[in-house]
Design a protein around this motif. Structure first.
Motif, PDB file in Angstrom:
ATOM      1  N   ALA A 156       0.724  -1.226   0.267  1.00 37.26           N
ATOM      2  CA  ALA A 156      -0.139  -0.497   0.097  1.00 37.26           C
ATOM      3  C   ALA A 156       1.140   1.364  -0.095  1.00 37.26           C
ATOM      4  CB  ALA A 156      -1.224  -0.053   1.056  1.00 37.26           C
ATOM      5  N   LYS A 157      -0.058   1.833  -1.427  1.00 35.54           N
ATOM      6  CA  LYS A 157       1.228   3.739  -0.817  1.00 35.54           C
ATOM      7  C   LYS A 157       0.112   4.920  -1.540  1.00 35.54           C
ATOM      8  CE  LYS A 157       3.656   2.113  -4.482  1.00 35.54           C
ATOM      9  NZ  LYS A 157       3.937   0.667  -4.697  1.00 35.54           N
ATOM     10  N   PHE A 158       1.006   5.579  -0.323  1.00 34.49           N
ATOM     11  CA  PHE A 158      -0.478   7.271  -0.691  1.00 34.49           C
ATOM     12  C   PHE A 158       0.025   7.549  -2.175  1.00 34.49           C
ATOM     13  CE2 PHE A 158       0.773   7.642   4.009  1.00 34.49           C
ATOM     14  CZ  PHE A 158      -1.469   7.148   4.624  1.00 34.49           C
ATOM     15  N   SER A 159      -0.682   8.380  -2.414  1.00 36.31           N
ATOM     16  CA  SER A 159      -0.670   8.844  -3.334  1.00 36.31           C
ATOM     17  C   SER A 159       0.552  10.175  -3.464  1.00 36.31           C
ATOM     18  CB  SER A 159      -1.915   9.202  -5.019  1.00 36.31           C
ATOM     19  OG  SER A 159      -1.616  10.797  -5.404  1.00 36.31           O
ATOM     20  N   PRO A 160       1.140  10.201  -4.382  1.00 35.57           N
ATOM     21  CA  PRO A 160       2.265  11.492  -4.360  1.00 35.57           C
ATOM     22  C   PRO A 160       1.879  12.979  -4.265  1.00 35.57           C
ATOM     23  CG  PRO A 160       2.353  10.754  -6.168  1.00 35.57           C
ATOM     24  CD  PRO A 160       1.586   9.633  -5.438  1.00 35.57           C
ATOM     25  N   ALA A 161       0.582  12.649  -4.804  1.00 35.47           N
ATOM     26  CA  ALA A 161      -0.528  14.134  -5.423  1.00 35.47           C
ATOM     27  C   ALA A 161      -1.645  14.366  -4.215  1.00 35.47           C
ATOM     28  CB  ALA A 161      -0.928  14.198  -6.455  1.00 35.47           C
ATOM     29  N   ASN A 162      -1.933  13.470  -3.714  1.00 33.87           N
ATOM     30  CA  ASN A 162      -3.860  13.205  -2.929  1.00 33.87           C
ATOM     31  C   ASN A 162      -3.380  12.281  -2.337  1.00 33.87           C
ATOM     32  OD1 ASN A 162      -5.706  13.835  -2.721  1.00 33.87           O
ATOM     33  ND2 ASN A 162      -6.782  13.557  -4.193  1.00 33.87           N
ATOM     34  N   SER A 163      -2.898  12.800  -0.161  1.00 35.19           N
ATOM     35  CA  SER A 163      -2.989  11.759   0.431  1.00 35.19           C
ATOM     36  C   SER A 163      -4.218  11.871   0.554  1.00 35.19           C
ATOM     37  CB  SER A 163      -2.375  12.286   1.267  1.00 35.19           C
ATOM     38  OG  SER A 163      -3.034  13.629   1.818  1.00 35.19           O
ATOM     39  N   ASN A 164      -5.356  11.886   0.079  1.00 32.47           N
ATOM     40  CA  ASN A 164      -6.350  10.732   0.677  1.00 32.47           C
ATOM     41  C   ASN A 164      -6.514   9.451  -0.638  1.00 32.47           C
ATOM     42  OD1 ASN A 164      -8.183  12.462   2.267  1.00 32.47           O
ATOM     43  ND2 ASN A 164      -9.000  13.689   1.443  1.00 32.47           N
ATOM     44  N   HIS A 165      -6.067   9.555  -1.025  1.00 27.91           N
ATOM     45  CA  HIS A 165      -6.225   8.424  -2.447  1.00 27.91           C
ATOM     46  C   HIS A 165      -4.444   7.191  -2.200  1.00 27.91           C
ATOM     47  CE1 HIS A 165      -7.809  10.474  -5.728  1.00 27.91           C
ATOM     48  NE2 HIS A 165      -8.710  10.491  -4.657  1.00 27.91           N
ATOM     49  N   VAL A 166      -4.633   6.418  -1.985  1.00 30.73           N
ATOM     50  CA  VAL A 166      -4.174   5.203  -1.681  1.00 30.73           C
ATOM     51  C   VAL A 166      -4.461   3.672  -2.222  1.00 30.73           C
ATOM     52  CG1 VAL A 166      -3.212   3.367   0.387  1.00 30.73           C
ATOM     53  CG2 VAL A 166      -3.743   5.660   1.252  1.00 30.73           C
ATOM     54  N   ALA A 167      -3.773   3.516  -3.029  1.00 29.21           N
ATOM     55  CA  ALA A 167      -3.435   2.374  -3.415  1.00 29.21           C
ATOM     56  C   ALA A 167      -2.560   0.617  -2.675  1.00 29.21           C
ATOM     57  CB  ALA A 167      -2.522   2.674  -4.982  1.00 29.21           C
ATOM     58  N   TYR A 168      -2.910  -0.631  -3.781  1.00 28.01           N
ATOM     59  CA  TYR A 168      -2.642  -1.273  -3.273  1.00 28.01           C
ATOM     60  C   TYR A 168      -2.613  -2.591  -4.015  1.00 28.01           C
ATOM     61  CZ  TYR A 168      -7.373  -1.219  -1.500  1.00 28.01           C
ATOM     62  OH  TYR A 168      -8.217  -1.278  -0.878  1.00 28.01           O
ATOM     63  N   VAL A 169      -1.845  -3.655  -3.788  1.00 27.07           N
ATOM     64  CA  VAL A 169      -2.392  -4.871  -4.661  1.00 27.07           C
ATOM     65  C   VAL A 169      -3.698  -5.824  -3.281  1.00 27.07           C
ATOM     66  CG1 VAL A 169      -0.673  -6.673  -5.621  1.00 27.07           C
ATOM     67  CG2 VAL A 169       0.342  -4.654  -6.034  1.00 27.07           C
ATOM     68  N   ARG A 170      -4.043  -6.378  -3.613  1.00 32.39           N
ATOM     69  CA  ARG A 170      -4.742  -7.049  -3.354  1.00 32.39           C
ATOM     70  C   ARG A 170      -5.293  -8.744  -5.016  1.00 32.39           C
ATOM     71  NH1 ARG A 170     -11.341  -6.085  -1.984  1.00 32.39           N
ATOM     72  NH2 ARG A 170     -11.735  -8.269  -1.441  1.00 32.39           N
ATOM     73  N   GLU A 171      -5.527  -9.529  -3.628  1.00 34.08           N
ATOM     74  CA  GLU A 171      -4.925 -11.128  -4.268  1.00 34.08           C
ATOM     75  C   GLU A 171      -4.787 -10.846  -6.361  1.00 34.08           C
ATOM     76  OE1 GLU A 171      -9.440 -11.773  -3.471  1.00 34.08           O
ATOM     77  OE2 GLU A 171      -8.578 -13.056  -1.929  1.00 34.08           O
ATOM     78  N   LYS A 172      -3.438 -10.072  -6.571  1.00 38.76           N
ATOM     79  CA  LYS A 172      -3.000 -10.163  -7.461  1.00 38.76           C
ATOM     80  C   LYS A 172      -4.040  -8.928  -8.613  1.00 38.76           C
ATOM     81  CE  LYS A 172      -1.064 -14.403  -6.883  1.00 38.76           C
ATOM     82  NZ  LYS A 172      -1.469 -16.197  -8.037  1.00 38.76           N
ATOM     83  N   ASN A 173      -4.179  -8.060  -8.686  1.00 42.41           N
ATOM     84  CA  ASN A 173      -4.330  -6.745  -9.149  1.00 42.41           C
ATOM     85  C   ASN A 173      -4.279  -6.029  -7.943  1.00 42.41           C
ATOM     86  OD1 ASN A 173      -5.987  -7.268 -11.781  1.00 42.41           O
ATOM     87  ND2 ASN A 173      -7.894  -8.750 -10.008  1.00 42.41           N
ATOM     88  N   ILE A 174      -4.637  -4.674  -8.947  1.00 44.31           N
ATOM     89  CA  ILE A 174      -4.502  -3.277  -8.154  1.00 44.31           C
ATOM     90  C   ILE A 174      -5.868  -2.904  -7.684  1.00 44.31           C
ATOM     91  CG2 ILE A 174      -3.005  -0.644  -8.135  1.00 44.31           C
ATOM     92  CD1 ILE A 174      -1.395  -3.167 -10.066  1.00 44.31           C
ATOM     93  N   TYR A 175      -5.984  -2.484  -6.808  1.00 43.73           N
ATOM     94  CA  TYR A 175      -6.597  -1.239  -6.286  1.00 43.73           C
ATOM     95  C   TYR A 175      -6.329   0.529  -5.891  1.00 43.73           C
ATOM     96  CZ  TYR A 175      -9.628  -5.634  -6.106  1.00 43.73           C
ATOM     97  OH  TYR A 175     -10.488  -7.057  -5.726  1.00 43.73           O
ATOM     98  N   VAL A 176      -6.795   1.433  -6.000  1.00 43.90           N
ATOM     99  CA  VAL A 176      -7.455   2.203  -6.086  1.00 43.90           C
ATOM    100  C   VAL A 176      -8.587   2.660  -4.835  1.00 43.90           C
ATOM    101  CG1 VAL A 176      -8.376   3.515  -7.305  1.00 43.90           C
ATOM    102  CG2 VAL A 176      -6.173   4.463  -5.439  1.00 43.90           C
ATOM    103  N   GLU A 177      -7.998   2.874  -3.269  1.00 45.13           N
ATOM    104  CA  GLU A 177      -9.239   3.419  -2.300  1.00 45.13           C
ATOM    105  C   GLU A 177      -8.898   4.958  -1.770  1.00 45.13           C
ATOM    106  OE1 GLU A 177     -10.652   1.774   1.915  1.00 45.13           O
ATOM    107  OE2 GLU A 177      -9.557   0.554   0.816  1.00 45.13           O
ATOM    108  N   ASP A 178     -10.142   5.473  -2.034  1.00 47.14           N
ATOM    109  CA  ASP A 178     -10.205   6.978  -1.527  1.00 47.14           C
ATOM    110  C   ASP A 178     -10.898   6.979  -0.623  1.00 47.14           C
ATOM    111  OD1 ASP A 178     -11.355   9.662  -1.162  1.00 47.14           O
ATOM    112  OD2 ASP A 178     -12.128   9.837  -3.236  1.00 47.14           O
ATOM    113  N   LEU A 179     -10.069   7.517   0.528  1.00 50.82           N
ATOM    114  CA  LEU A 179      -9.960   7.320   1.852  1.00 50.82           C
ATOM    115  C   LEU A 179     -11.575   8.846   2.474  1.00 50.82           C
ATOM    116  CD1 LEU A 179      -6.500   7.935   3.478  1.00 50.82           C
ATOM    117  CD2 LEU A 179      -7.677   6.005   3.036  1.00 50.82           C
TER     118      LEU A 179
END
Length: 749
Positions: A156-179
């Protein structure tokens, strides 16, 4: 009678008095002290640098919350500390205990912190687990992943431009979550179960050091990622015989030498529409490896490094993320192989140039390459290797790196101007051994750790470029006091001449009271493969203390680095074993042992043993099978008896493709010479070793039996390559090794 009674009554008092004066640690080491009670473990100093001017952070025992840790910020100049995250703020709603801190990452403004916890192991490391975000402004603690199963999120990593966006890998797919909204979007697609997005298969992780397989763009609008498709890669099967009444099958894809690799490619997905553009990288994606990928100092291009299957050519490419068009900016070639793991890529001069580490002129040196690849200027000159680049600071116009031009067994910090002038050793003189550094982003501070074979690590905070010590962070004083009470072995580093104009590095651990008129058994600790070096003058922890214990008991322990190891002795030294792994190395080792037996009359030529793990286990087999009249015993742990059974990326890098080097693979494999065994041999392997498969051990045993060769064997059920899982495994293994050594290579006259 009364006198006897008086004596009997006084005896316990005398014993008690003696016990009070008796040192806590006796003069001799024991297996229980080293491996069971862990009485001689050293301490490190764990920390993370923040952005320039923010100092560093570390997890420390909480004073307010039992069995928990706070995250504390430090000012390196003053030492003043500030608790950024109190443990009590990490207690989820409805729970009583705070989250365990496996790792953590802050946003640039420190307003949010990403907590990694409840982790699970994926091959080598715990890279899968749960992620939580703490908002330090309002105290809100939120678990990521929505309805994801426990411990299924990765990287999981914060977006460098928007700290409300976090991306992560889940079961071999990439997701982005809006906090803010709680919305979770899947950005990638798995068309079949063999497709992997944002992380890697077994062989890419193990041999290219790749785990985290995606990168946020600097503007936070896109994510670049690797995708692998394992369709067609042969399956490896292992058995779990322990967990139930019936064995369970463990299956995963593993490309052995000459077999089919996964298809690898890189794409860029735009967050706006979720569409992926694939980079149009030329070449068969099964027979090339995209070994490195990152953004090219902007949000419109990627910098890729593509190795061919032989890994003797590395094309550095610029890719346009919108069109997928790719252009080669720089090509590096070698007659043997190229090691991307020693690379260092950083953009300078506002993106006009990037750095590249190459061995193309005989030594591992740093180059500045223009963005379009028209110019490549070598920054470091001279007959020495850069062992590791640590920091390039454009403000001070200095490059910091680890090297040791005069002694391949040591490690020191050097600096040089970006103009190639002013090469200087920064590490002070008089501290012979190994020095490592964690340098701050602004290159003004560093945590410096020093150790050698005789002395455990000391960690200081220093200023740069002066190397002035600011404060001592960890000196392992308690351990030093314990070691001072031991009967200490003698240690020395030296070189052995094995041919005209050819010397190899070695070290010796000698009995404390060595008598040169007596005879002592010699035990060689070996690795010898092109992935490591044993003769580094650094603290060796429990493994080194086991060697100390043996020396206390009357053994002489030595380790020798043959040609082909990673020692910083030039490209010709390292690449000399190309297409002959196991052949030249075992020859060098045997020549060195023969010479040291001549040089040191106190060594008993009738009592020479060897032991090693992994590649060292293979080298142990090569020693016993190829030179049966020299080595009388060996302990081989997790070896590769047949090189054809190991993976594509590692073995083909050093041996070539099997169909082009059939004779080399055959002669380099210990199993070919198993019929020559004369000495005593202990074989050790974990039955679920996903790295070096138990299959190879089974084939070796079959060959030894067919040739009526006796041996001893320990199979550890459900243990991996490290043979450390399960209760009491390590103490059991080390006890077995020690007992076998005493029987097969006894001390004494």
């Amino acid at each position: 009678m009364h006198r006897c009674l008086l004596s009997t009554l006084l005896l316990p008092l005398i014993i008690l008095a003696a016990d009070k004066k008796k040192p806590e640690f006796g003069p001799l080491l024991s297996l229980e002290q080293i491996y069971e009670k862990n009485e001689f473990n050293s301490k490190g100093y764990s920390m993370k640098w923040l952005n320039p001017g923010q100092g560093y952070v570390r997890a420390e025992k909480s004073k307010e919350t039992k069995d928990a840790q706070d995250i504390v910020q430090y000012n390196p100049a003053t030492g003043r500390k500030n608790i950024l995250v109190m443990a009590k703020t990490l207690i989820p709603k409805g729970e009583k205990k705070p989250l365990k801190l496996n790792s953590y990452t802050f946003t640039e403004d420190l307003s949010k912190v990403l907590i990694f916890t409840n982790t699970r192991r994926v091959w080598r490391r715990n890279t899968r687990g749960d992620y939580w975000v703490l908002n330090r402004d309002n105290g809100q603690l939120k678990k990521l992943g929505g309805d994801a199963e426990e411990s299924t999120l990765m990287f999981a990593k914060f977006s460098p431009a928007n700290s409300n966006h976090v991306a992560y890998v889940r079961e071999k797919n990439i997701y982005v979550e809006d906090l803010g909204s709680g919305q979770i979007r899947v950005l990638t697609n798995r068309e079949s179960d063999t497709v992997i997005n944002g992380t890697f298969d077994w062989v890419y992780e193990e041999e290219l050091g790749l785990r985290d397989g995606y990168r946020w763009s600097p503007d936070g609008k896109a994510i670049a990622y690797w995708q692998l498709d394992e369709e067609g890669v042969p399956e490896m099967n292992m058995l779990n015989n322990v967990s139930g009444y019936y064995p369970k099958l463990i299956t995963f894809r593993y490309p052995k030498t000459g077999e089919t690799n996964a298809i690898g490619r890189v794409g860029v997905v735009q967050l706006e529409d979720g569409q992926t553009t694939w980079m149009k990288v030329p070449g068969d994606p099964r027979n090339h490896y995209i070994a490195r990928m990152d953004w090219a100092d902007n949000s419109s291009q990627l910098l890729l490094q593509q190795l061919n299957r032989l890994q003797n050519q590395n094309k550095v490419m610029l890719a346009e993320v919108r069109s997928g068009k790719v252009k080669t900016a720089y090509t590096d070639e070698d007659q043997a192989w190229i090691e991307v793991r020693f690379g260092f890529t950083q953009w300078i001069e506002k993106g006009k140039q990037f750095t590249y580490v190459s061995e193309r002129e005989g030594w591992r040196q740093l180059y500045f390459v223009s963005r379009e690849g028209r110019k490549a200027r070598k920054v470091t000159e001279g007959k020495y290797d850069i062992i590791r680049v640590l920091k390039l600071d454009e403000v001070s116009q200095l490059l910091y790196f680890i090297a040791s031009p005069d002694n391949a067994t040591e490690r020191y910090l050097y600096q040089i101007g970006l103009d190639g002038e002013g090469l200087k050793r920064v590490t002070p003189l008089g501290q012979n051994g190994s020095h490592s550094y964690s340098i701050s982003p602004d290159a003004k501070w560093a945590f410096h750790t020093f150790s050698n074979l005789d002395s455990p690590p000391v960690t200081n905070l220093i200023e740069l470029p002066s190397h002035k010590t600011v404060r001592v962070m960890e000196e392992n004083q308690v351990l030093r006091e314990k070691l001072s009470k031991l009967k200490r072995p003698q240690t020395e580093f030296f070189r052995i001449k094995i041919a005209k104009n050819l010397e190899v590095d070695a070290y010796a651990i000698l009995p404390p009271d060595l008598d040169s008129k007596k005879k002592y058994p010699l035990l060689i600790y070996v690795y010898g493969e092109p992935a490591g070096q044993t003769t580094v003058n650094s603290w060796r922890g429990s493994g080194g203390l086991w060697h100390w214990m043996l020396a206390q008991q009357g053994y002489v322990v030595m380790s020798i680095d043959n040609r082909g190891t990673t020692a910083p002795r030039g490209n010709a030294w390292r690449k000399s074993i190309y297409r002959q792994v196991g052949i030249l190395a075992s020859k060098d080792q045997a020549a060195a042992v023969k010479q040291v037996l001549k040089d040191r009359p106190y060594l008993d030529a009738e009592r020479v043993g060897v032991w090693g793990w992994s590649g060292g286990g293979s080298m142990t087999l090569n020693a016993l099978f190829r030179y049966p009249d020299l080595y009388r015993m060996g302990i081989s742990i997790a070896p590769v008896p047949n090189q054809r059974l190991y993976d594509t990326i590692y073995q083909e890098r050093y041996m070539g493709i099997p169909k082009d080097n059939e004779e080399g693979y055959k002669k380099g494999s210990p199993i070919t010479f198993a019929k020559n065994l004369k000495g005593k041999l202990l074989l050790v392997h974990g039955t679920t070793d996903d790295n070096v498969h138990y299959q190879g051990m089974a084939k070796l045993i079959d060959e030894l039996v067919a040739n009526k060769k006796q041996f001893e064997m320990l199979a550890y059920p459900n243990r991996s390559h490290s043979v450390r899982e399960g209760r009491n495994t390590t103490i059991h293994l080390r006890t077995a090794m020690t007992d076998f050594l005493r029987r097969a290579l006894p001390v004494g006259p």
